[in-house]
Design an enzyme around this catalytic site. Sequence first.
Site, PDB file in Angstrom:
ATOM      1  N   ASP A 181       0.843  -0.923  -0.355  1.00 24.12           N
ATOM      2  CA  ASP A 181       0.137   0.261   0.035  1.00 24.12           C
ATOM      3  C   ASP A 181       0.396   0.891   0.367  1.00 24.12           C
ATOM      4  O   ASP A 181       1.888   1.482  -0.356  1.00 24.12           O
ATOM      5  CB  ASP A 181      -1.027  -0.438   0.991  1.00 24.12           C
ATOM      6  CG  ASP A 181      -2.201   0.831   0.848  1.00 24.12           C
ATOM      7  OD1 ASP A 181      -2.366   0.799   0.164  1.00 24.12           O
ATOM      8  OD2 ASP A 181      -3.508  -0.427   1.835  1.00 24.12           O
ATOM      9  N   TRP A 226      -3.394   3.532  -5.601  1.00 26.44           N
ATOM     10  CA  TRP A 226      -4.672   4.628  -6.578  1.00 26.44           C
ATOM     11  C   TRP A 226      -4.340   4.480  -7.590  1.00 26.44           C
ATOM     12  O   TRP A 226      -5.025   6.220  -7.313  1.00 26.44           O
ATOM     13  CB  TRP A 226      -4.819   4.732  -5.056  1.00 26.44           C
ATOM     14  CG  TRP A 226      -4.676   4.219  -4.133  1.00 26.44           C
ATOM     15  CD1 TRP A 226      -5.373   3.826  -3.319  1.00 26.44           C
ATOM     16  CD2 TRP A 226      -3.858   5.304  -2.637  1.00 26.44           C
ATOM     17  NE1 TRP A 226      -4.660   2.900  -2.342  1.00 26.44           N
ATOM     18  CE2 TRP A 226      -3.760   4.061  -1.690  1.00 26.44           C
ATOM     19  CE3 TRP A 226      -3.607   6.315  -2.316  1.00 26.44           C
ATOM     20  CZ2 TRP A 226      -3.003   4.418  -0.693  1.00 26.44           C
ATOM     21  CZ3 TRP A 226      -2.483   6.442  -0.789  1.00 26.44           C
ATOM     22  CH2 TRP A 226      -2.772   5.729   0.410  1.00 26.44           C
ATOM     23  N   ASP A 231     -10.296   3.406  -4.311  1.00 24.68           N
ATOM     24  CA  ASP A 231     -10.926   2.416  -3.252  1.00 24.68           C
ATOM     25  C   ASP A 231     -12.118   1.586  -4.105  1.00 24.68           C
ATOM     26  O   ASP A 231     -12.696   2.755  -4.705  1.00 24.68           O
ATOM     27  CB  ASP A 231     -10.571   2.431  -2.025  1.00 24.68           C
ATOM     28  CG  ASP A 231      -9.488   2.040  -1.138  1.00 24.68           C
ATOM     29  OD1 ASP A 231      -8.161   2.400  -1.854  1.00 24.68           O
ATOM     30  OD2 ASP A 231      -9.312   1.907   0.168  1.00 24.68           O
TER      31      ASP A 231
HETATM   32  C1  GLA Z   1      -6.058   1.566   1.448  1.00 27.13           C
HETATM   33  C2  GLA Z   1      -5.503  -0.309   0.180  1.00 27.13           C
HETATM   34  C3  GLA Z   1      -7.186  -0.790   0.178  1.00 27.13           C
HETATM   35  C4  GLA Z   1      -7.104  -1.314   1.624  1.00 27.13           C
HETATM   36  C5  GLA Z   1      -6.779  -0.571   2.342  1.00 27.13           C
HETATM   37  C6  GLA Z   1      -6.280  -0.872   4.188  1.00 27.13           C
HETATM   38  O1  GLA Z   1      -7.198   2.028   1.079  1.00 27.13           O
HETATM   39  O2  GLA Z   1      -6.321   0.361  -0.946  1.00 27.13           O
HETATM   40  O3  GLA Z   1      -7.324  -1.671  -0.638  1.00 27.13           O
HETATM   41  O4  GLA Z   1      -5.558  -2.270   1.672  1.00 27.13           O
HETATM   42  O5  GLA Z   1      -6.034   0.560   2.669  1.00 27.13           O
HETATM   43  O6  GLA Z   1      -6.159  -0.841   5.029  1.00 27.13           O
END
Ligand code: GLA
Length: 388
Positions: free
Chosen positions: A127, A162, A184
């Site tokens: 992440d 992202w 997300d």
């Molecule tokens: C981010 C990621 C998600 C998930 C969360 C976990 O938002 O984009 O897919 O892994 O963190 O905290």
Amino acid sequence: MLAKTPPMGFNTWNTFGEEINDTVIRETADAMVKTGLRDAGYEYLVIDDCWSEKERDPKTGKIVPSRKKFPKGMKSVSDYVHSQGLKFGMYSCAGTRTCADYPSSYGHEFLDAKTFAEYGADYLKYDYCYKPAHYDGDIMYRRMSLALKASGRDILFSACNWGCDDVHNWIRSTGVHIYRSTGDINDSFPSMRDIALSQVLNLPYAAPGCYNDIDMLTIGMYGKGNVGSSGCNDTDYKTQFALWCMFASPLMLGGDIRTFSNKTLKLVTNKRLIRINQDIEGRPAFDVSMRTEKNADGEIKTVVSNDLAKVYFRVLSDNEFAVLFVNFDEREREICFYMTDAGLPIESGYGLKMTDVFNGRSIGVKKEYMSRRIAPHDCECYICKLSK
Ligand code: GLA
């Protein structure tokens, strides 16, 4: 490790969030086998954020699995997952803490990669929260990529920034195998619609070796779980699956597999859609309304129509093609696919022999154009071959 095709599996985040534990993982592994998902290609079982203690071990510096959630340790969980013929995935983050505020790998990359290898991990989701401002994102992913290569295990590296910081321009060069190109998802039609519509100009960046990841699926969640939101209906989920397959995204299920209905299972094990997703040539789908235009300064820009009635076309291996009609609109729409927009003018004498991916029926050869009336949020998808 070579990601020839997009990976398929399950990830805990969408449904379980923080509520993960040894039992959930073992039961999910069992369910992946019993439901036939494993045999359909869903091979990775990935534990997302919130799996560890809040602090590292002060003596070894290692991240420690939560004693409460995983009392038998992570190697034991991983061994169980492997014993079911599945692969095991872990999660960490490039910053100083994970997104849910657990210890993260910044400055500990080589130790953590080694630790994940000791657990028997085959996959690492990485992440982007709390990234130190004085480091560019690319160096964070380069570091962990090399650390994984030094770990002694073949580990699929899944980046999750992202779609920020022009990631598509540098991510392939880091050694990453899949990378999140979107924010997300949540379990609602607008979320999946906006993700799909936002990705069309990104699709050409996906290819064997490194695929665009448009996030975990919400199919079968019906509003329950950690990213619950308002939920979707079966029509929405059908369209979600067709889009993810057409866009060559990883197929990481996010619903609770233990409770999947036969209808959900039938959708996500659809062989024709999986064949499109897993096509070995890994060519991008495109929106047939895509055009290049010159702006006032003479610069050439690629543009797509903002109409919510869409046709996507994809060239597959073995002289096959896929075409997807999607109605993102809130009212029924007549959607027309002019084959000349995909490179097939009427003068060629050729048409496309179409097989409906959802029911396997052939609808014969269509020439010049194909028009469908499609209900709101619904789709139709065909595998086709050139035919006179
Ligand atoms: C981010 C990621 C998600 C998930 C969360 C976990 O938002 O984009 O897919 O892994 O963190 O905290």
